[in-house]
Design a protein around this motif. Structure first.
Motif, PDB file in Angstrom:
ATOM      1  N   THR A  58       0.827  -1.208   0.000  1.00 17.98           N
ATOM      2  CA  THR A  58       0.000   0.000   0.000  1.00 17.98           C
ATOM      3  C   THR A  58       0.859   1.254   0.000  1.00 17.98           C
ATOM      4  N   LEU A  59       1.921   1.256   0.809  1.00 11.83           N
ATOM      5  CA  LEU A  59       2.832   2.404   0.826  1.00 11.83           C
ATOM      6  C   LEU A  59       3.508   2.570  -0.530  1.00 11.83           C
ATOM      7  N   ASN A  60       3.876   1.455  -1.149  1.00 16.05           N
ATOM      8  CA  ASN A  60       4.488   1.532  -2.473  1.00 16.05           C
ATOM      9  C   ASN A  60       3.516   2.130  -3.491  1.00 16.05           C
ATOM     10  N   ASP A  61       2.261   1.667  -3.458  1.00 19.58           N
ATOM     11  CA  ASP A  61       1.259   2.159  -4.405  1.00 19.58           C
ATOM     12  C   ASP A  61       1.046   3.661  -4.252  1.00 19.58           C
ATOM     13  N   ALA A  62       1.095   4.142  -2.997  1.00 17.93           N
ATOM     14  CA  ALA A  62       0.851   5.558  -2.726  1.00 17.93           C
ATOM     15  C   ALA A  62       2.114   6.395  -2.855  1.00 17.93           C
ATOM     16  N   GLY A  63       3.251   5.756  -3.091  1.00 17.86           N
ATOM     17  CA  GLY A  63       4.515   6.486  -3.221  1.00 17.86           C
ATOM     18  C   GLY A  63       4.963   7.140  -1.928  1.00 17.86           C
ATOM     19  N   ILE A  64       4.672   6.508  -0.809  1.00 19.51           N
ATOM     20  CA  ILE A  64       4.991   7.084   0.502  1.00 19.51           C
ATOM     21  C   ILE A  64       6.302   6.501   1.016  1.00 19.51           C
ATOM     22  N   GLU A  65       7.206   7.375   1.386  1.00 18.95           N
ATOM     23  CA  GLU A  65       8.461   6.979   2.010  1.00 18.95           C
ATOM     24  C   GLU A  65       8.407   7.358   3.483  1.00 18.95           C
ATOM     25  N   THR A  66       8.757   6.446   4.354  1.00 16.25           N
ATOM     26  CA  THR A  66       8.733   6.727   5.790  1.00 16.25           C
ATOM     27  C   THR A  66      10.113   7.174   6.256  1.00 16.25           C
ATOM     28  N   GLU A  67      10.148   7.833   7.400  1.00 10.72           N
ATOM     29  CA  GLU A  67      11.429   8.257   7.970  1.00 10.72           C
ATOM     30  C   GLU A  67      12.244   7.036   8.404  1.00 10.72           C
ATOM     31  N   ALA A  68      11.683   6.201   9.235  1.00  8.58           N
ATOM     32  CA  ALA A  68      12.364   4.983   9.660  1.00  8.58           C
ATOM     33  C   ALA A  68      12.043   3.852   8.692  1.00  8.58           C
ATOM     34  N   PRO A  69      12.929   2.888   8.561  1.00 11.33           N
ATOM     35  CA  PRO A  69      12.610   1.710   7.743  1.00 11.33           C
ATOM     36  C   PRO A  69      11.452   0.923   8.360  1.00 11.33           C
ATOM     37  N   ILE A  70      10.835   0.099   7.542  1.00  7.01           N
ATOM     38  CA  ILE A  70       9.790  -0.817   8.008  1.00  7.01           C
ATOM     39  C   ILE A  70      10.261  -2.242   7.748  1.00  7.01           C
ATOM     40  N   LEU A  71      10.092  -3.093   8.739  1.00  9.76           N
ATOM     41  CA  LEU A  71      10.588  -4.461   8.680  1.00  9.76           C
ATOM     42  C   LEU A  71       9.429  -5.437   8.881  1.00  9.76           C
ATOM     43  N   ILE A  72       9.335  -6.448   8.007  1.00  9.22           N
ATOM     44  CA  ILE A  72       8.345  -7.520   8.163  1.00  9.22           C
ATOM     45  C   ILE A  72       9.099  -8.779   8.580  1.00  9.22           C
ATOM     46  N   VAL A  73       8.590  -9.451   9.611  1.00 15.15           N
ATOM     47  CA  VAL A  73       9.285 -10.629  10.145  1.00 15.15           C
ATOM     48  C   VAL A  73       8.377 -11.856  10.080  1.00 15.15           C
ATOM     49  N   ASN A  74       8.937 -12.959   9.588  1.00 14.68           N
ATOM     50  CA  ASN A  74       8.307 -14.279   9.673  1.00 14.68           C
ATOM     51  C   ASN A  74       9.127 -15.100  10.656  1.00 14.68           C
ATOM     52  N   TRP A  75       8.647 -15.181  11.916  1.00 15.82           N
ATOM     53  CA  TRP A  75       9.379 -15.880  12.967  1.00 15.82           C
ATOM     54  C   TRP A  75       9.260 -17.396  12.795  1.00 15.82           C
ATOM     55  N   THR A  76      10.346 -18.106  12.994  1.00 12.26           N
ATOM     56  CA  THR A  76      10.359 -19.563  12.916  1.00 12.26           C
ATOM     57  C   THR A  76       9.720 -20.190  14.162  1.00 12.26           C
ATOM     58  N   ASN A  77       8.893 -21.221  13.936  1.00  9.79           N
ATOM     59  CA  ASN A  77       8.336 -22.065  15.000  1.00  9.79           C
ATOM     60  C   ASN A  77       7.629 -21.277  16.095  1.00  9.79           C
ATOM     61  N   GLU A  78       6.675 -20.454  15.707  1.00  9.90           N
ATOM     62  CA  GLU A  78       5.839 -19.815  16.720  1.00  9.90           C
ATOM     63  C   GLU A  78       4.930 -20.826  17.398  1.00  9.90           C
ATOM     64  N   GLU A  79       4.402 -21.770  16.621  1.00 10.76           N
ATOM     65  CA  GLU A  79       3.375 -22.663  17.146  1.00 10.76           C
ATOM     66  C   GLU A  79       3.886 -23.633  18.211  1.00 10.76           C
ATOM     67  N   GLY A  80       5.101 -24.111  18.065  1.00  8.95           N
ATOM     68  CA  GLY A  80       5.604 -25.077  19.027  1.00  8.95           C
ATOM     69  C   GLY A  80       5.046 -26.467  18.843  1.00  8.95           C
ATOM     70  N   SER A  81       4.390 -26.721  17.716  1.00  6.90           N
ATOM     71  CA  SER A  81       3.771 -28.032  17.504  1.00  6.90           C
ATOM     72  C   SER A  81       4.780 -29.077  17.033  1.00  6.90           C
ATOM     73  N   ARG A  82       5.845 -28.661  16.367  1.00  6.22           N
ATOM     74  CA  ARG A  82       6.896 -29.610  15.986  1.00  6.22           C
ATOM     75  C   ARG A  82       8.066 -29.559  16.970  1.00  6.22           C
ATOM     76  N   TYR A  83       8.451 -28.358  17.363  1.00  3.89           N
ATOM     77  CA  TYR A  83       9.552 -28.180  18.299  1.00  3.89           C
ATOM     78  C   TYR A  83       9.085 -27.394  19.513  1.00  3.89           C
ATOM     79  N   ALA A  84       9.570 -27.766  20.680  1.00  3.87           N
ATOM     80  CA  ALA A  84       9.300 -27.011  21.899  1.00  3.87           C
ATOM     81  C   ALA A  84      10.569 -26.259  22.292  1.00  3.87           C
ATOM     82  N   PRO A  85      10.430 -25.028  22.802  1.00  3.88           N
ATOM     83  CA  PRO A  85       9.174 -24.355  23.124  1.00  3.88           C
ATOM     84  C   PRO A  85       8.593 -23.616  21.926  1.00  3.88           C
ATOM     85  N   ALA A  86       7.341 -23.180  22.085  1.00 11.42           N
ATOM     86  CA  ALA A  86       6.736 -22.284  21.100  1.00 11.42           C
ATOM     87  C   ALA A  86       7.478 -20.952  21.107  1.00 11.42           C
TER      88      ALA A  86
END
Length: 421
Positions: free
Chosen positions: A112-140
């Motif tokens: 959405t920011l790209n479509d609107a041509g908006i640049e922010t002062e600070a960077p924006i970071l998207i994170v996909n954390w490994t093993n949040e669920e804890g269903s295969r490895y403990a702990p969650a």
């Protein structure tokens, strides 16, 4: 804090399309997802996420535990990024929104920011954390815990699943190579969007949960040991039935949690009979316990009462037992300033909301130990989660993403403040 552009909205149809597209990775016949951490299906969705982020102009890095970090530059590269995200792994019979919404909503914010041509002062970071669920490895939530130093990287890499496959081996099998050490990413603030996983918002007809913190959690591994003997020849008074002992333990867990209500909850989630046979009295049972409450003192009390109950049951039935605490997460308060910002944003967007505490654990609860953090909840149908029937509406997902957009914009454009100790 600075102000966001309140007329800016995400593309709800595009977000929904991303949710449905990624649901194909590990899709189950019942409409859910089976996408265990570092499984081939997890590898597929990770590749999809990387490609989508790179197509949006983001630079994607991976830490030693496989966590993915997708960075959108800001005007001031010296400022720590404002981060969002969640996870893409699921339970064995999981739904299409738990964690996935928060991760893909972060991607939609950037698009959405790209479509609107908006640049922010600070960077924006998207994170996909490994093993949040804890269903295969403990702990969650183990990767975010390692990120803030609660666990070492070596400890987590050595953890094994029920088949003896270590995290390190699973990463190697998927060809996931680290580009940075665990915990090396500096994060200025973290905001996680998530389905509530409970019934409160839907019951009160609220669109937004403004989450003030997460409750504490105790995870136990236990065993009850009796004596295997013939089911047809052993009189009832002479039996040392491990499974019958476990039945009493389950009722004790329910009784103790109810006594500390209304907030405390207790769950006996797994029970495995050693060498099961139709005509053999069970001689050994392994089990797990999950205890939660927003007060640390209550967790301590339940711990003590559970141990006393197990000792009484085992003594009366001539059984042995062990009860090992494998994970403790303390109750976590979120950053009051970000909580208030989310609340104001919900008001400005005209979204009905309430403050609440998260009943489930999330990566945000780990981040809050080191980074100003808060969460946004949206309803899920009947409060169902960790289930293939898990469901959320496009309207609610879009509303949550709109609020996430406004929150991230405000944080990323806020005047620089001294780092939190």
């Amino acid at each position: 804090m600075g102000t966001a552009r309140h007329n800016l909205r995400v593309d709800g149809a595009r977000l929904w399309s991303s949710l449905m597209e990624t649901a194909a990775f590990g899709a189950t016949p019942a409409g859910g997802i089976n996408r265990l951490t570092l499984s081939p299906e997890d590898g597929q969705v990770r590749d999809w996420f990387r490609n989508a982020c790179e197509a949006a102009g983001l630079t994607v890095g991976t830490d030693e535990l496989g966590t993915q970090f997708a960075l959108r530059p800001g005007r001031d590269s010296t400022r720590p990024p404002v981060a969002t995200g969640s996870h893409l792994d699921t339970q064995p019979t999981g739904g299409r929104f738990d964690g996935i919404l928060g991760t893909l909503a972060g991607l939609e914010v950037v698009r959405t920011l790209n479509d609107a041509g908006i640049e922010t002062e600070a960077p924006i970071l998207i994170v996909n954390w490994t093993n949040e669920e804890g269903s295969r490895y403990a702990p969650a939530t183990m990767a975010s815990a390692a990120h803030v130093g609660t666990f070492t990287t070596a400890d987590i890499l050595a953890r094994t699943d029920v088949d003896g496959v270590s995290v390190a081996d699973a990463l190697d099998k998927l060809g996931i190579a680290a580009t940075e050490p665990t915990g090396s990413r500096t994060i200025g603030a973290f905001v996680e969007l998530h389905i509530e996983q409970g019934p409160i918002l839907e019951a009160e007809d609220k669109t937004i949960g403004v989450v003030e913190g997460g409750q504490g959690i105790l995870w136990f591994d236990g065993t009850i040991t009796g004596f295997e003997s013939h089911a047809g020849t052993t009189p009832m008074p002479r039996r040392r039935d491990a499974f019958a002992g476990l039945a009493e333990v389950a009722l004790a867990v329910e009784r103790i949690a109810r006594a500390h209500g209304p907030s405390a909850v207790g769950t006996l989630g797994e029970a495995v009979i050693g060498a099961p046979s139709r005509n053999v009295i069970p001689g050994r049972v392994r089990f797990t316990l999950d205890i939660r409450d927003p007060r640390a003192a209550t967790l301590d009390a339940i711990d003590a009462e559970l141990r006393a109950a197990l000792a009484e049951i085992a003594g009366r039935r001539n059984l042995g037992f062990t009860l090992d605490l494998v994970w403790r997460q303390e109750p976590v308060p979120f950053d009051p300033g970000i909580v208030a910002l989310i609340e104001r944003g919900a008001d400005s967007l005209g979204l009905p909301h309430r403050r609440m505490v998260s009943g489930a654990s999330h990566d945000a609860c780990n981040l809050a130990l080191k980074v100003p953090t808060a969460m946004i909840f949206v309803p899920c149908k009947d409060g169902i989660s960790h289930n293939e029937a898990e469901s959320a509406t496009q309207f609610d997902c879009t509303a949550g993403a709109d609020l996430l957009l406004q929150t991230l914009l405000t944080l990323a454009n806020a005047p620089v403040t001294p780092p939190r100790a």
